[in-house]
Design a protein around this motif. Sequence first.
Motif, mmCIF file in Angstrom:
data_model
loop_
_atom_site.group_PDB
_atom_site.id
_atom_site.type_symbol
_atom_site.label_atom_id
_atom_site.label_comp_id
_atom_site.label_asym_id
_atom_site.label_seq_id
_atom_site.Cartn_x
_atom_site.Cartn_y
_atom_site.Cartn_z
ATOM 1 N N THR A 240 0.862 -1.178 0.000
ATOM 2 C CA THR A 240 0.000 0.000 0.000
ATOM 3 C C THR A 240 0.899 1.229 0.000
ATOM 4 O OG1 THR A 240 -0.109 0.042 2.416
ATOM 5 C CG2 THR A 240 -1.863 -1.163 1.248
ATOM 6 N N ILE A 241 0.302 2.372 -0.319
ATOM 7 C CA ILE A 241 1.085 3.615 -0.390
ATOM 8 C C ILE A 241 0.360 4.711 0.386
ATOM 9 C CG2 ILE A 241 1.946 5.452 -1.904
ATOM 10 C CD1 ILE A 241 2.196 3.322 -4.113
ATOM 11 N N THR A 242 1.092 5.355 1.294
ATOM 12 C CA THR A 242 0.599 6.556 1.952
ATOM 13 C C THR A 242 1.201 7.746 1.228
ATOM 14 O OG1 THR A 242 0.477 5.455 4.099
ATOM 15 C CG2 THR A 242 0.458 7.865 4.095
ATOM 16 N N GLN B 74 -2.886 10.942 2.821
ATOM 17 C CA GLN B 74 -3.981 10.128 2.313
ATOM 18 C C GLN B 74 -3.455 8.811 1.745
ATOM 19 O OE1 GLN B 74 -6.070 12.499 -0.564
ATOM 20 N NE2 GLN B 74 -6.816 13.981 0.946
ATOM 21 N N GLN B 75 -4.336 7.822 1.677
ATOM 22 C CA GLN B 75 -3.962 6.529 1.121
ATOM 23 C C GLN B 75 -4.186 6.528 -0.392
ATOM 24 O OE1 GLN B 75 -2.584 3.725 2.799
ATOM 25 N NE2 GLN B 75 -2.306 5.378 4.291
ATOM 26 N N TYR B 76 -3.214 6.010 -1.125
ATOM 27 C CA TYR B 76 -3.381 5.847 -2.572
ATOM 28 C C TYR B 76 -4.363 4.701 -2.796
ATOM 29 C CZ TYR B 76 -2.316 4.455 -7.351
ATOM 30 O OH TYR B 76 -2.423 4.111 -8.675
ATOM 31 N N ASP B 77 -5.380 4.911 -3.623
ATOM 32 C CA ASP B 77 -6.422 3.895 -3.780
ATOM 33 C C ASP B 77 -6.335 3.138 -5.099
ATOM 34 O OD1 ASP B 77 -7.190 5.872 -5.505
ATOM 35 O OD2 ASP B 77 -9.066 6.385 -4.476
ATOM 36 N N HIS C 258 6.395 9.940 -0.961
ATOM 37 C CA HIS C 258 5.376 9.087 -0.353
ATOM 38 C C HIS C 258 6.043 7.981 0.469
ATOM 39 C CE1 HIS C 258 3.123 11.303 -3.256
ATOM 40 N NE2 HIS C 258 3.584 10.617 -4.299
ATOM 41 N N HIS D 36 4.471 0.829 1.767
ATOM 42 C CA HIS D 36 4.373 -0.190 2.818
ATOM 43 C C HIS D 36 4.350 -1.561 2.141
ATOM 44 C CE1 HIS D 36 3.129 3.190 5.382
ATOM 45 N NE2 HIS D 36 2.243 3.484 4.447
ATOM 46 N N ASP E 280 8.731 -0.504 5.469
ATOM 47 C CA ASP E 280 8.396 0.733 4.759
ATOM 48 C C ASP E 280 9.607 1.240 3.988
ATOM 49 O OD1 ASP E 280 5.920 0.594 5.881
ATOM 50 O OD2 ASP E 280 6.259 2.191 7.359
#
Length: 721
Positions: free
Chosen positions: A103-105, A110-113, A150, A153, A162
Amino acid sequence: MTEKTENDERLARPLIRLAKLVGIGTSYVGQSNDYHEIEDDVLVAVLAALGVDASNDEAIERSIHTILDERHARLVAPTVLHTVGKEDSVLVNTGILEIPSATITLENGQQYDGEIVAGAGDGSQAYSLNGTFIATASLTLPKDLPIGYHTLHVRVGDRKQDATLISAPEKIELIDPMKNNQLWGWMAQLYSIRSNGSWGVGDFEDLKTLLVEAKRKTGADFMLINPVHGSEPVAPLTPSPYLPISRRFVNFTYIRPESIPEYRQLDDAARKQIEELHSQVEPLNGDAQLIDRDTMWRMKMRALWLVFKAGRPAGRQAEFDVYKKEQGAELESYATWCLCYDKWGKPEDTPDNWERKYAKDSAQVAALRKQFPDTLEFYRWLEWIAGEQLESAQRAAKDAGMKIGLMADMAVGVHPAGSDVWWNPERFAKGATVGAPPDYFNQQGQDWSQPPLNPIQLERTGYQVYREMVHGMFARAGAVRIDHILGLFRLWWIPQGKGAKHGAYVYYDSEVMLGILAIEAARANGVVVGEDLGVVPDFVTKSLGRHGVLGCAVEWFEQMDGKFKAPKTWREYALASVNTHDMPPSYGYLEYEQVKIREKLNLLDSPVEEFQASATKEHNAMLKMLVDNGYLDAELLKDEKANEQQIVEALYRGLKDAPSKLIAASITDAVGEKRAQNQPGTNNEYPNWRIPLADYDGNAVPLEKLFDNERLQSLTKIMNS
């Protein structure tokens, strides 16, 4: 014919393999196409500076295995680079057939969706780690990942890690005014140009005037000045702007006390004190022989204390408080170091100096901060004011119509006893300094005394120190010139006690560092210029071009096989100039000042007659190029001395003919100055960085009369032709 590569036997040696494993070049080709292989003792010392033990055969083998084990034990590299608009593959260390997830913050929290596609490892490049086979899987970063810094994770089974994810534009785009046009500007040493309001040294208020008047009276669109990185807090001040205390902060000795908003609110007694202090240094403004920074700062600092102690209105204090919060620990590091320097003195090169005795978190440092809270706050305030005045100069330039405004200069490194090194020693190599191997201009090589950033530590920390420095420079400038941009690719490390000839190149991840430049330039709509003079490998030139970084073209260096190239054949994507600050100005160069200095200071490895003959040959070849291309009337060469101004202007007619996107005229050439600002390879043997601006007759040139100077206006007509 001598081979210019290492043979298989050398490449198979464990020491060579270890050096290459951590990015140390074990051979190089010099300026004269001469091939060198790095000696074993130098490689061992450079490895030690990186924290790698190569003291004996057993240590070498142990270090190789330790490094490989560490790299395979981690899931992912600590810093990952992504190109905006493209899919990139990230390698992940997994067990065979394991599939990672991620996943990417984003930078904004915000979280990348979007989707991050993962692929399993197949074991084709398996590595045995403590009896377990480690394979390489992959993650595909999507095209639509936005620009920024960014956090990636990564998860494999119950393991998590990370990484800093740097998402950068593919290249630095030209700003709109440069896309179909050529822009021109001036090059100046800010400290050397004084006004009636100066305190003996050019300052940020002078810079504002320089920028505005350059646009109004000459039509220039930028001004390149010397670096204005952080300085010592008390005299004596280091003259060289290329040996700063910190590259993260601004040199507060350039503050103009009378331009601080709170100055206008001082009572009559305080103003009178400041006026008296200024009157003591005002005569320095007319000194054409030497810049006296120390006397200036002793007087100016007392004036600044008076303004500081008078306090600030509530609104201004709130702004100061916000600044302190935003700068955080980095500001505390610089202000604390300044306090220690102020109270305990210059950290001399002795075993008992305070930098060696006390770390940043020592009880003694904490006690000093508690004992002198006002002084500590004063140094925080100075940095705030310095940043404000520099930003104000850039705003004034843009308001005046300059397309770029200030072009800030980034030094290669920092002072070995400065705040950056003391507060964060882990960021730097230990036991090595940066310099250059022998070349035509300095046959003994150069040691710049600066400790290099540790590339291993840069990667571990997501290049944070570099990111913050570049961001800070673009916050106050329209362009950044990077001195010795080759340092983003490789730096010449000189082990302690070895001498400049006996070093080695250490390589850096240039793709990441150029990516950071692209991010910050895009956000500031700015320009990046890389000083790529000297020995520059082809891969560096190609990389800079691919990333949209402008190089440098210098008329006196643009030659091949003893002949000067016609300026119309130079590179388009470059900042072009006649000379540099490491050469005498054109009037001095035409009179062989470069030969006189080197002979006087014993900087030659060959007889002076031989160097003079070479300089004369170069001189005549340049004049021939100017005549052949129609920039100079051959009749004028019958009496060169009498026609020096016409010859200098011919150099600039040639410069104006270059297709380069940016061209720069030197203020020293514009007024007829002959003296060099700096002689590489020297310290106090020559008054480097202490030469005031003077005209052809040796008279100081005040800022008030600078742009009305007849020679300058004559040169301006050529630049605007």
